[in-house]
Design a protein around this motif. Structure first.
Motif, PDB file in Angstrom:
ATOM      1  N   GLU A 179      -1.017 -10.835   4.429  1.00 42.25           N
ATOM      2  CA  GLU A 179      -1.179 -11.886   3.540  1.00 42.25           C
ATOM      3  C   GLU A 179      -2.507 -12.789   4.090  1.00 42.25           C
ATOM      4  O   GLU A 179      -3.015 -13.339   3.303  1.00 42.25           O
ATOM      5  CB  GLU A 179       0.058 -12.563   3.465  1.00 42.25           C
ATOM      6  N   ILE A 180      -2.228 -13.167   5.304  1.00 39.36           N
ATOM      7  CA  ILE A 180      -3.344 -13.784   6.063  1.00 39.36           C
ATOM      8  C   ILE A 180      -4.808 -13.328   5.735  1.00 39.36           C
ATOM      9  O   ILE A 180      -5.848 -14.294   5.293  1.00 39.36           O
ATOM     10  CB  ILE A 180      -3.059 -14.174   7.429  1.00 39.36           C
ATOM     11  N   ALA A 181      -4.771 -12.042   5.823  1.00 41.96           N
ATOM     12  CA  ALA A 181      -6.271 -11.614   5.714  1.00 41.96           C
ATOM     13  C   ALA A 181      -6.632 -11.663   4.300  1.00 41.96           C
ATOM     14  O   ALA A 181      -7.905 -11.844   3.926  1.00 41.96           O
ATOM     15  CB  ALA A 181      -6.185  -9.834   6.209  1.00 41.96           C
ATOM     16  N   SER A 235       9.033 -16.346   5.609  1.00 41.18           N
ATOM     17  CA  SER A 235       8.252 -16.744   4.255  1.00 41.18           C
ATOM     18  C   SER A 235       7.139 -15.775   3.794  1.00 41.18           C
ATOM     19  O   SER A 235       6.045 -15.930   3.549  1.00 41.18           O
ATOM     20  CB  SER A 235       7.191 -18.047   4.571  1.00 41.18           C
ATOM     21  N   ILE A 236       7.647 -14.509   3.668  1.00 39.15           N
ATOM     22  CA  ILE A 236       6.777 -13.336   3.376  1.00 39.15           C
ATOM     23  C   ILE A 236       7.155 -13.128   1.812  1.00 39.15           C
ATOM     24  O   ILE A 236       7.897 -13.442   1.362  1.00 39.15           O
ATOM     25  CB  ILE A 236       7.491 -12.216   4.077  1.00 39.15           C
ATOM     26  N   GLY A 237       5.992 -12.690   1.107  1.00 35.60           N
ATOM     27  CA  GLY A 237       6.195 -12.299  -0.377  1.00 35.60           C
ATOM     28  C   GLY A 237       6.300 -13.555  -1.167  1.00 35.60           C
ATOM     29  O   GLY A 237       6.653 -13.492  -2.359  1.00 35.60           O
ATOM     30  N   ILE A 295      12.760 -10.966  -5.543  1.00 37.62           N
ATOM     31  CA  ILE A 295      11.304 -11.162  -5.970  1.00 37.62           C
ATOM     32  C   ILE A 295      10.445 -10.989  -4.799  1.00 37.62           C
ATOM     33  O   ILE A 295       9.448 -10.501  -4.713  1.00 37.62           O
ATOM     34  CB  ILE A 295      11.090 -12.442  -6.490  1.00 37.62           C
ATOM     35  N   MET A 296      10.956 -11.729  -3.570  1.00 29.51           N
ATOM     36  CA  MET A 296      10.221 -11.533  -2.344  1.00 29.51           C
ATOM     37  C   MET A 296       9.779 -10.097  -2.019  1.00 29.51           C
ATOM     38  O   MET A 296       8.700  -9.719  -1.482  1.00 29.51           O
ATOM     39  CB  MET A 296      10.848 -12.303  -1.063  1.00 29.51           C
ATOM     40  N   ILE A 297      10.898  -9.234  -1.889  1.00 32.65           N
ATOM     41  CA  ILE A 297      10.879  -7.943  -1.553  1.00 32.65           C
ATOM     42  C   ILE A 297       9.940  -7.091  -2.521  1.00 32.65           C
ATOM     43  O   ILE A 297       9.195  -6.417  -1.935  1.00 32.65           O
ATOM     44  CB  ILE A 297      12.193  -7.457  -1.287  1.00 32.65           C
ATOM     45  N   SER A 298      10.062  -7.373  -3.550  1.00 36.40           N
ATOM     46  CA  SER A 298       9.078  -6.524  -4.769  1.00 36.40           C
ATOM     47  C   SER A 298       7.508  -7.169  -4.339  1.00 36.40           C
ATOM     48  O   SER A 298       6.899  -6.170  -4.547  1.00 36.40           O
ATOM     49  CB  SER A 298       9.309  -7.058  -6.009  1.00 36.40           C
ATOM     50  N   GLY A 299       7.391  -8.297  -3.936  1.00 37.34           N
ATOM     51  CA  GLY A 299       6.367  -8.715  -3.682  1.00 37.34           C
ATOM     52  C   GLY A 299       5.474  -7.943  -2.294  1.00 37.34           C
ATOM     53  O   GLY A 299       4.436  -7.613  -2.153  1.00 37.34           O
ATOM     54  N   GLY A 300       6.409  -7.935  -1.414  1.00 37.81           N
ATOM     55  CA  GLY A 300       6.249  -7.258  -0.269  1.00 37.81           C
ATOM     56  C   GLY A 300       5.642  -5.814  -0.381  1.00 37.81           C
ATOM     57  O   GLY A 300       4.600  -5.288   0.220  1.00 37.81           O
TER      58      GLY A 300
END
Ligand code: PHE
Length: 462
Positions: free
Chosen positions: A61-63, A220-222, A391-396
């Motif tokens: 994400e940072i990259a 705070s991922i995804g 939602i976050m895990i799907s985002g991951g």
């Protein structure tokens, strides 16, 4: 670099990103997830997810953010993949939902400062009545959201970042000191055994998906937060070490919060762990009694200070949760920052009302849903936590697939290597490549599939 500005130093970025990560997730959610998950088995799985799944995703994400120098949705367009901006939008939606429940918990913590200042240590045993008082909690929530909105409308760099650098370490020291104190309580040993000695016979599927949801939420991922913050990071920074440090700090705070709380839980239940709510009330029900044992004056001072620091940790996270949709409205829809802040804050407050009244005040939102897998009803707030986890895990899943196969691993490597030349062709590059391309998407898809079957449909495959 462009005129959007940058974090002044690597330390500044790490402090801000760690401030985002460290929050209610570590001190409020982590202990009750561990309690629900049967203790140490949960802890081990949680640690595995943090370092094997979430750390590489945070780095990615940072990259992406640093490469694009854009908001979460615009970043994908900038990289040339407009269709994928839906992924940024998912993160924005998750942030909005996240803040709509987050401010309610923050309001509980904020109100505890006042309760303890007036010497009301009995509040712990009156917690279920306390959260039913929706006008009082609503007012605290409004105050908390207004402070968050004020800071976001001003930009975050000056005040909050400086304050966070002092207050966050203070919070950690306080948790460690309270942890040492709680180790002296009767039955502390049972608490530590529960927390640190795994009993794999307790391992249920729910433990696995609670652990992954907790890891995503806490780091705070995804949720587009690291893409947004990453867009302000200097090209000279070694973002592998930054992401590792942020993860270590976040995990350490949660770990020490556990060391503080489990001896207390054991003490209160005489070592039986019975009649302890393994739910969102856990720290609120158990901590006031411990502060009371310090004596009148010391108890008030230490107790009020603790909840002040907790509210502050919540504030630095809430700022990021609000910043994500606000940046989006400003960048993509050309809305003025102040207007965007006011609109979003009002919207999120209204969205939060079911979470606010679903703790005993409104029957409908208190017994909101019966999952296929459970006899008891789940309230709206907990239902939202679970929905947001998905939602976050799907985002991951989508972020790892995007980085590895759409944007391509070579571009990810190039971006990481700009601030860390030795990364190229190193063993680290190979490991991260394998984790991002195969392990993350595979593990996350399996967890998503099993969660939906088990939690919502009541079909437990394992
Ligand atoms: N990580 C924060 C916490 O643990 C919550 C959060 C999630 C903040 C996503 C920003 C973005 O409390």
């Amino acid at each position: 670099m462009s005129s959007r500005g940058n974090f002044n130093s690597k330390f500044g970025f790490i402090a801000a990103a760690a401030g985002t990560a460290v929050g209610l997730g570590n001190i409020w959610r982590f202990p009750f997830e561990v309690a629900n998950g049967g203790g140490a088995a949960f802890l081990l799985i949680y640690l595995g997810f943090c370092f094997i799944i979430c750390l590489p995703l945070m780095l990615t994400e940072i990259a992406i953010g640093r490469h694009a120098e854009k908001d979460a949705s615009g970043a994908f367009k900038h990289l040339g993949f407009s269709n994928w901006s839906i992924l940024g939008k998912m993160g924005i939606v998750a942030s909005i939902i996240g803040l709509s429940l987050y401010f309610v918990i923050a309001a509980w913590a904020f109100g505890y400062i006042i309760e303890i200042l007036i010497g009301n240590f009995a509040i712990g045993s009156q917690f279920s009545d306390y959260v039913k008082n929706v006008f009082k909690i609503g007012l605290y929530g409004l105050v908390f959201l207004s402070v968050t909105a004020f800071i976001v409308s001003k930009g975050i760099s000056g005040g909050i970042e400086k304050a966070a650098k002092i207050l966050m370490p203070t919070l950690l020291i306080m948790i460690i000191l309270l942890g040492i104190y709680s180790l002296t309580l009767p039955h502390a040993f049972e608490g530590i055994v529960f927390y640190l000695v795994p009993d794999f016979s307790q391992l249920k599927l729910t433990v696995i998906y609670s652990a992954i949801g907790q890891a995503f939420f806490s780091l705070s991922i995804g949720m587009a937060a690291h893409i947004t913050y990453g867009s302000y990071v200097s090209k000279n920074d070694n973002i592998v070490s930054s992401a590792s440090l942020i993860t270590i700090i976040d995990v350490a705070v949660a770990f020490f919060a556990g060391l503080m709380i489990f001896p207390i839980v054991a003490f209160i239940s005489n070592g039986t762990f019975e009649n302890i709510s393994g739910g969102p009330g856990l720290i609120f029900e158990t901590l006031p009694g411990v502060f009371e044992s310090f004596g009148d004056v010391a108890g008030v001072v230490i107790g009020a200070f603790f909840f002040l620091l907790l509210s502050f940790a919540a504030l630095t996270s809430a700022i990021a949760l609000l910043e994500v949709p606000v940046t989006y409205l400003v960048d993509e829809h050309k809305i003025k920052r102040k207007k965007a802040v006011v609109f979003m804050t009002v919207f999120i407050f209204i969205l939060g009302i079911p979470s606010l009244i679903g703790n005993g005040y409104s029957e409908f939102f208190t017994n909101f849903i019966h999952y296929g897998s459970q006899n008891e009803a789940t309230n709206f707030l907990t239902f939202l936590i679970h929905t947001n986890d998905l939602i976050m895990i799907s985002g991951g899943v989508l972020i790892s697939v995007f980085a590895a196969f759409i944007w391509k691993k070579s571009n990810l490597t190039n971006e990481i290597a700009t601030g860390f030349p030795n990364y190229r062709d190193s063993w680290l590059e190979k490991i991260i490549g394998i984790l991002i391309s195969y392990i993350c998407p595979l593990v996350l898809i399996i967890v998503l599939f099993l969660t939906i079957l088990d939690r919502y449909l009541g079909i437990a495959l394992i």
